[in-house]
Design a protein around this motif. Structure first.
Motif, PDB file in Angstrom:
ATOM      1  N   ASP A 275       0.808  -1.222   0.000  1.00  0.00           N
ATOM      2  CA  ASP A 275       0.000   0.000   0.000  1.00  0.00           C
ATOM      3  C   ASP A 275       0.838   1.267   0.000  1.00  0.00           C
ATOM      4  O   ASP A 275       0.328   2.350  -0.298  1.00  0.00           O
ATOM      5  CB  ASP A 275      -0.940   0.010   1.213  1.00  0.00           C
ATOM      6  N   VAL A 276       2.105   1.173   0.352  1.00  0.00           N
ATOM      7  CA  VAL A 276       3.010   2.323   0.267  1.00  0.00           C
ATOM      8  C   VAL A 276       3.790   2.292  -1.041  1.00  0.00           C
ATOM      9  O   VAL A 276       3.991   3.325  -1.684  1.00  0.00           O
ATOM     10  CB  VAL A 276       3.973   2.357   1.470  1.00  0.00           C
ATOM     11  N   ILE A 277       4.226   1.111  -1.445  1.00  0.00           N
ATOM     12  CA  ILE A 277       5.020   0.993  -2.669  1.00  0.00           C
ATOM     13  C   ILE A 277       4.221   1.426  -3.898  1.00  0.00           C
ATOM     14  O   ILE A 277       4.760   2.056  -4.811  1.00  0.00           O
ATOM     15  CB  ILE A 277       5.543  -0.449  -2.830  1.00  0.00           C
ATOM     16  N   ILE A 278       2.928   1.112  -3.922  1.00  0.00           N
ATOM     17  CA  ILE A 278       2.105   1.434  -5.100  1.00  0.00           C
ATOM     18  C   ILE A 278       2.092   2.938  -5.375  1.00  0.00           C
ATOM     19  O   ILE A 278       2.428   3.358  -6.492  1.00  0.00           O
ATOM     20  CB  ILE A 278       0.689   0.845  -4.941  1.00  0.00           C
ATOM     21  N   PRO A 279       1.745   3.813  -4.417  1.00  0.00           N
ATOM     22  CA  PRO A 279       1.813   5.252  -4.713  1.00  0.00           C
ATOM     23  C   PRO A 279       3.247   5.771  -4.839  1.00  0.00           C
ATOM     24  O   PRO A 279       3.505   6.720  -5.592  1.00  0.00           O
ATOM     25  CB  PRO A 279       1.101   5.903  -3.516  1.00  0.00           C
ATOM     26  N   LEU A 280       4.186   5.147  -4.126  1.00  0.00           N
ATOM     27  CA  LEU A 280       5.576   5.565  -4.210  1.00  0.00           C
ATOM     28  C   LEU A 280       6.140   5.365  -5.605  1.00  0.00           C
ATOM     29  O   LEU A 280       6.964   6.168  -6.084  1.00  0.00           O
ATOM     30  CB  LEU A 280       6.403   4.778  -3.186  1.00  0.00           C
ATOM     31  N   SER A 281       5.688   4.318  -6.294  1.00  0.00           N
ATOM     32  CA  SER A 281       6.225   4.024  -7.625  1.00  0.00           C
ATOM     33  C   SER A 281       5.973   5.167  -8.607  1.00  0.00           C
ATOM     34  O   SER A 281       6.725   5.338  -9.566  1.00  0.00           O
ATOM     35  CB  SER A 281       5.609   2.730  -8.166  1.00  0.00           C
ATOM     36  N   ALA A 282       4.950   5.976  -8.339  1.00  0.00           N
ATOM     37  CA  ALA A 282       4.626   7.068  -9.251  1.00  0.00           C
ATOM     38  C   ALA A 282       5.610   8.222  -9.171  1.00  0.00           C
ATOM     39  O   ALA A 282       5.682   9.046 -10.097  1.00  0.00           O
ATOM     40  CB  ALA A 282       3.209   7.583  -8.959  1.00  0.00           C
ATOM     41  N   GLN A 283       6.383   8.313  -8.093  1.00  0.00           N
ATOM     42  CA  GLN A 283       7.324   9.428  -7.974  1.00  0.00           C
ATOM     43  C   GLN A 283       8.773   8.997  -7.803  1.00  0.00           C
ATOM     44  O   GLN A 283       9.658   9.844  -7.672  1.00  0.00           O
ATOM     45  CB  GLN A 283       6.925  10.338  -6.807  1.00  0.00           C
TER      46      GLN A 283
ATOM     47  N   ALA B  87       1.308  -1.483 -10.825  1.00  0.00           N
ATOM     48  CA  ALA B  87       1.588  -0.094 -10.474  1.00  0.00           C
ATOM     49  C   ALA B  87       2.941   0.350 -11.024  1.00  0.00           C
ATOM     50  O   ALA B  87       3.085   1.480 -11.515  1.00  0.00           O
ATOM     51  CB  ALA B  87       1.552   0.078  -8.956  1.00  0.00           C
ATOM     52  N   LEU B  88       3.931  -0.514 -10.947  1.00  0.00           N
ATOM     53  CA  LEU B  88       5.244  -0.195 -11.514  1.00  0.00           C
ATOM     54  C   LEU B  88       5.128   0.048 -13.016  1.00  0.00           C
ATOM     55  O   LEU B  88       5.704   0.992 -13.566  1.00  0.00           O
ATOM     56  CB  LEU B  88       6.231  -1.333 -11.227  1.00  0.00           C
ATOM     57  N   GLU B  89       4.369  -0.805 -13.673  1.00  0.00           N
ATOM     58  CA  GLU B  89       4.166  -0.675 -15.119  1.00  0.00           C
ATOM     59  C   GLU B  89       3.476   0.653 -15.446  1.00  0.00           C
ATOM     60  O   GLU B  89       3.893   1.374 -16.368  1.00  0.00           O
ATOM     61  CB  GLU B  89       3.327  -1.853 -15.609  1.00  0.00           C
TER      62      GLU B  89
END
Length: 315
Positions: A254-262, A289-291
């Protein structure tokens, strides 16, 4: 001088009587008590759900139906007199057990022994730092009792193994969600030029600096900040140097998913984002999410139900 012995006193109660029991104990002079309550435990888990995906079943089972108060007194005549005063008028049954010598609080240390991780790293608890290090290994000294991050958890081991593979000697590293600092300090031990680390828990700052000092690493090479890169634009701006060859995140999905955007703001060209702490049932969400964030997954590693990804900004 004889070693001090302690007595642990346990009063089993129920949710309806807990507050009254604590009030009576406080009125009798008790200044410190430990409360274990299944309802509070479940509430804590629910309120902090973003910070984990999995809670050990054995822990849940141990807390099932629990509602109790624990008190501690010295296991001698003075302690028993104090206990008698504390329990005056208390009708709740109790049981007591001796905890042994005054080093009982550190007995957990026997469970932490030096261990090899990956090809090069050798994690050593600080109280065994005088023991020889195997040839060809790089020692990483750590106080496992300070905060999260001892190297024993599968998610941390996945990240450490990936770090060995992707950390470029002489290049800087960023550790997001550093805990004890184990990952960023390991990167410095393996030859990173400098490292920055961040954690939402302010206590992690001093802990990481202390562990770094055990390894001869000073603040000229290591910077630790308290904050949340998902909600603190100033912190993001400070870290957005765009020169980190490796960005580490051993957190939760749940943190990595939004973090991947920045994360692209922190990475140098060709740099690697290494993320772990992902329970296997959520690895598909993280990969997607990374993709979406323009990151190409180069490697997926799994261990004991946990997953780590290594990704680069898609060219």
């Amino acid at each position: 001088m004889d070693a001090v012995k302690w007595l642990e006193v346990v009063l089993d109660t129920n949710r309806e009587e807990l507050d009254g029991l604590c009030a009576r104990l406080t009125a009798n002079g008790v200044t410190g008590m430990a409360i274990e309550d299944e309802a509070d435990f479940k509430s804590f888990l629910e309120q902090n759900r973003p910070y984990w995906d999995y809670v050990d079943d054995a822990l849940l089972e141990r807390m099932k139906g629990v509602c109790r108060v624990k008190l501690y007194v010295t296991d001698d005549a003075d302690g028993r007199r104090q206990l008698e005063q504390w329990l005056e008028g208390v009708k709740t049954p109790y049981r007591a057990a001796s905890l042994g010598e005054n080093d009982w609080a550190h007995s957990w240390q026997k469970y932490y022994k030096p261990m090899s991780v990956g090809e090069r790293l050798y994690i050593v608890p600080e109280w065994e730092r005088d023991e020889p290090v195997p040839p060809g290994k790089a020692a990483l000294y750590l106080n496992p009792g300070l905060t999260f991050g001892t190297g024993s958890h599968a998610s941390t081991q996945l990240c450490l193994a990936g770090l060995e593979r992707y950390a470029a000697p002489g290049k800087p590293v960023l550790d997001l969600g550093c805990g004890s600092g184990i990952l960023s300090i390991a990167a410095l031990v393996l030859g990173a030029s400098r490292a920055a680390a961040v954690d939402i828990d302010p206590k992690a700052v001093d802990v990481a600096y202390e562990n770094a000092a055990m390894n001869g690493i000073g603040r000229d090479r290591y910077t630790v900040r308290a904050g949340n890169v998902l909600s603190d634009p100033a912190l993001v701006e400070e870290l957005s140097t765009g020169d980190y060859a490796l960005v580490l995140a051993n957190i939760v999905a749940d943190v990595i998913i939004p973090l991947s955007a920045q994360v692209h703001r922190f990475l140098a060209p060709g740099g690697v984002f290494l993320c772990s702490g992902i329970i296997d049932t959520r690895s598909g969400e993280v990969a997607a999410a990374l993709e979406r964030s323009g990151l190409e997954c180069m490697e997926k590693r799994e261990q004991n139900g946990w997953v780590a990804f290594a990704a680069r900004v898609r060219q």
